[in-house]
Design a protein around this motif. Sequence first.
Motif, mmCIF file in Angstrom:
data_model
loop_
_atom_site.group_PDB
_atom_site.id
_atom_site.type_symbol
_atom_site.label_atom_id
_atom_site.label_comp_id
_atom_site.label_asym_id
_atom_site.label_seq_id
_atom_site.Cartn_x
_atom_site.Cartn_y
_atom_site.Cartn_z
ATOM 1 N N ARG A 126 -6.064 -2.131 0.555
ATOM 2 C CA ARG A 126 -6.532 -2.017 -0.837
ATOM 3 C C ARG A 126 -5.964 -0.761 -1.501
ATOM 4 O O ARG A 126 -5.559 -0.777 -2.658
ATOM 5 C CB ARG A 126 -8.061 -1.980 -0.864
ATOM 6 N N GLU A 127 -5.940 0.335 -0.762
ATOM 7 C CA GLU A 127 -5.376 1.577 -1.294
ATOM 8 C C GLU A 127 -3.879 1.427 -1.559
ATOM 9 O O GLU A 127 -3.365 1.948 -2.537
ATOM 10 C CB GLU A 127 -5.623 2.733 -0.326
ATOM 11 N N ALA A 128 -3.188 0.722 -0.681
ATOM 12 C CA ALA A 128 -1.755 0.476 -0.893
ATOM 13 C C ALA A 128 -1.545 -0.337 -2.164
ATOM 14 O O ALA A 128 -0.629 -0.059 -2.948
ATOM 15 C CB ALA A 128 -1.152 -0.247 0.309
ATOM 16 N N ARG A 129 -2.387 -1.310 -2.377
ATOM 17 C CA ARG A 129 -2.299 -2.124 -3.602
ATOM 18 C C ARG A 129 -2.580 -1.263 -4.830
ATOM 19 O O ARG A 129 -1.925 -1.407 -5.856
ATOM 20 C CB ARG A 129 -3.281 -3.293 -3.505
ATOM 21 N N ALA A 130 -3.531 -0.351 -4.710
ATOM 22 C CA ALA A 130 -3.844 0.543 -5.829
ATOM 23 C C ALA A 130 -2.687 1.495 -6.115
ATOM 24 O O ALA A 130 -2.525 1.956 -7.242
ATOM 25 C CB ALA A 130 -5.116 1.327 -5.529
ATOM 26 N N LEU A 131 -1.868 1.784 -5.102
ATOM 27 C CA LEU A 131 -0.686 2.628 -5.301
ATOM 28 C C LEU A 131 0.478 1.857 -5.919
ATOM 29 O O LEU A 131 1.515 2.436 -6.203
ATOM 30 C CB LEU A 131 -0.243 3.244 -3.971
ATOM 31 N N GLY A 132 0.299 0.555 -6.076
ATOM 32 C CA GLY A 132 1.327 -0.248 -6.737
ATOM 33 C C GLY A 132 2.166 -1.099 -5.818
ATOM 34 O O GLY A 132 3.195 -1.628 -6.240
ATOM 35 N N ALA A 133 1.785 -1.268 -4.567
ATOM 36 C CA ALA A 133 2.555 -2.095 -3.638
ATOM 37 C C ALA A 133 2.594 -3.531 -4.150
ATOM 38 O O ALA A 133 1.579 -4.070 -4.591
ATOM 39 C CB ALA A 133 1.930 -2.045 -2.250
ATOM 40 N N PRO A 134 3.762 -4.180 -4.108
ATOM 41 C CA PRO A 134 3.863 -5.557 -4.600
ATOM 42 C C PRO A 134 3.172 -6.550 -3.669
ATOM 43 O O PRO A 134 2.791 -6.213 -2.542
ATOM 44 C CB PRO A 134 5.377 -5.796 -4.638
ATOM 45 N N TRP A 135 3.061 -7.785 -4.124
ATOM 46 C CA TRP A 135 2.325 -8.800 -3.385
ATOM 47 C C TRP A 135 2.923 -9.062 -2.011
ATOM 48 O O TRP A 135 2.190 -9.297 -1.058
ATOM 49 C CB TRP A 135 2.215 -10.094 -4.186
ATOM 50 N N TYR A 136 4.260 -9.052 -1.874
ATOM 51 C CA TYR A 136 4.860 -9.375 -0.584
ATOM 52 C C TYR A 136 4.615 -8.274 0.452
ATOM 53 O O TYR A 136 4.467 -8.555 1.640
ATOM 54 C CB TYR A 136 6.351 -9.700 -0.707
ATOM 55 N N ILE A 137 4.563 -7.022 0.026
ATOM 56 C CA ILE A 137 4.203 -5.930 0.954
ATOM 57 C C ILE A 137 2.737 -6.063 1.338
ATOM 58 O O ILE A 137 2.377 -5.944 2.520
ATOM 59 C CB ILE A 137 4.484 -4.545 0.318
ATOM 60 N N THR A 138 1.896 -6.320 0.349
ATOM 61 C CA THR A 138 0.466 -6.473 0.607
ATOM 62 C C THR A 138 0.208 -7.662 1.537
ATOM 63 O O THR A 138 -0.637 -7.583 2.427
ATOM 64 C CB THR A 138 -0.305 -6.656 -0.713
ATOM 65 N N ALA A 139 0.955 -8.747 1.350
ATOM 66 C CA ALA A 139 0.785 -9.933 2.204
ATOM 67 C C ALA A 139 1.161 -9.612 3.652
ATOM 68 O O ALA A 139 0.464 -10.033 4.586
ATOM 69 C CB ALA A 139 1.623 -11.087 1.670
ATOM 70 N N ARG A 140 2.246 -8.877 3.860
ATOM 71 C CA ARG A 140 2.629 -8.503 5.224
ATOM 72 C C ARG A 140 1.586 -7.582 5.849
ATOM 73 O O ARG A 140 1.265 -7.699 7.036
ATOM 74 C CB ARG A 140 3.996 -7.822 5.221
ATOM 75 N N MET A 141 1.050 -6.662 5.035
ATOM 76 C CA MET A 141 0.012 -5.772 5.538
ATOM 77 C C MET A 141 -1.241 -6.560 5.934
ATOM 78 O O MET A 141 -1.843 -6.303 6.977
ATOM 79 C CB MET A 141 -0.324 -4.710 4.484
ATOM 80 N N LEU A 142 -1.624 -7.528 5.097
ATOM 81 C CA LEU A 142 -2.785 -8.359 5.421
ATOM 82 C C LEU A 142 -2.534 -9.183 6.680
ATOM 83 O O LEU A 142 -3.448 -9.395 7.477
ATOM 84 C CB LEU A 142 -3.124 -9.279 4.239
ATOM 85 N N GLY A 143 -1.296 -9.638 6.862
ATOM 86 C CA GLY A 143 -0.953 -10.364 8.082
ATOM 87 C C GLY A 143 -1.120 -9.490 9.314
ATOM 88 O O GLY A 143 -1.648 -9.936 10.342
ATOM 89 N N ASN A 144 -0.672 -8.236 9.231
ATOM 90 C CA ASN A 144 -0.845 -7.308 10.354
ATOM 91 C C ASN A 144 -2.324 -7.091 10.667
ATOM 92 O O ASN A 144 -2.728 -7.071 11.834
ATOM 93 C CB ASN A 144 -0.177 -5.964 10.054
ATOM 94 N N VAL A 155 1.312 1.450 7.112
ATOM 95 C CA VAL A 155 1.714 2.674 6.412
ATOM 96 C C VAL A 155 3.233 2.790 6.394
ATOM 97 O O VAL A 155 3.824 3.213 5.398
ATOM 98 C CB VAL A 155 1.048 3.909 7.059
ATOM 99 N N ARG A 156 3.893 2.386 7.481
ATOM 100 C CA ARG A 156 5.358 2.399 7.527
ATOM 101 C C ARG A 156 5.940 1.437 6.482
ATOM 102 O O ARG A 156 6.903 1.778 5.783
ATOM 103 C CB ARG A 156 5.840 2.031 8.927
ATOM 104 N N LEU A 157 5.349 0.234 6.355
ATOM 105 C CA LEU A 157 5.782 -0.718 5.326
ATOM 106 C C LEU A 157 5.638 -0.112 3.938
ATOM 107 O O LEU A 157 6.548 -0.210 3.102
ATOM 108 C CB LEU A 157 4.949 -1.996 5.389
ATOM 109 N N LEU A 158 4.490 0.499 3.683
ATOM 110 C CA LEU A 158 4.234 1.108 2.376
ATOM 111 C C LEU A 158 5.208 2.249 2.115
ATOM 112 O O LEU A 158 5.777 2.361 1.023
ATOM 113 C CB LEU A 158 2.793 1.609 2.301
ATOM 114 N N ARG A 159 5.440 3.095 3.097
ATOM 115 C CA ARG A 159 6.327 4.250 2.940
ATOM 116 C C ARG A 159 7.761 3.792 2.661
ATOM 117 O O ARG A 159 8.433 4.348 1.798
ATOM 118 C CB ARG A 159 6.250 5.123 4.194
#
Length: 180
Positions: free
Chosen positions: A121-139, A167-171
């Motif tokens: 959720r914090e990554a999404r609030a930082l502006g992460a796009p849907w495909y990054i968020t989807a991979r994070m949710l998968g993890n 965090v690595r995906l987000l970074r």
Amino acid sequence: MTMSDDDILAPRKSRSGSHSRTTFSGAEARGPIIDQEGHEIRPETLEQGFREFRFEFGQGNPFGNLTREQRIARLEAIAKLLDVAFILPGTKIRYGIDGLIGLIPVVGDIITTAISLWLVREARALGAPWYITARMLGNVAVDGVVGMVPFAGDAFDVMFRANMRNVRLLRRWLDKQPRM
């Protein structure tokens, strides 16, 4: 020997026939207030001290006014705490509180999954796009579902490190973004 309701509700008279002397009220019942050094504290001084002591609640949310870099650093610190904070003695295997809390059947996995979802959720609030968020949710989903398996799931939690992956995906995504 049982007590009657009258004995419970009304004070009992002493056996000698006279009334008990423990009928104090107000300040008499408490006696003097003594500080740690054995000196008596006057009630006026105590009341003045309480008036001066107060909290300032109008400062706002202490977590809401962070810069982008501070929020990212907070996410990285939480991910490290969850996944790699400790080293198993005598080995090079790192584990975090995710592996420890996960040892509690079902409840531990729910707690750690909730914390991991907060990171997403914090990554999404930082502006992460849907495909990054989807991979994070998968993890998080893989970590949560496999983590439910007793013992083997906990070993998987230690090795998979979903929060560090997220965090690595987000970074990586943030490093590709232009600086403003």
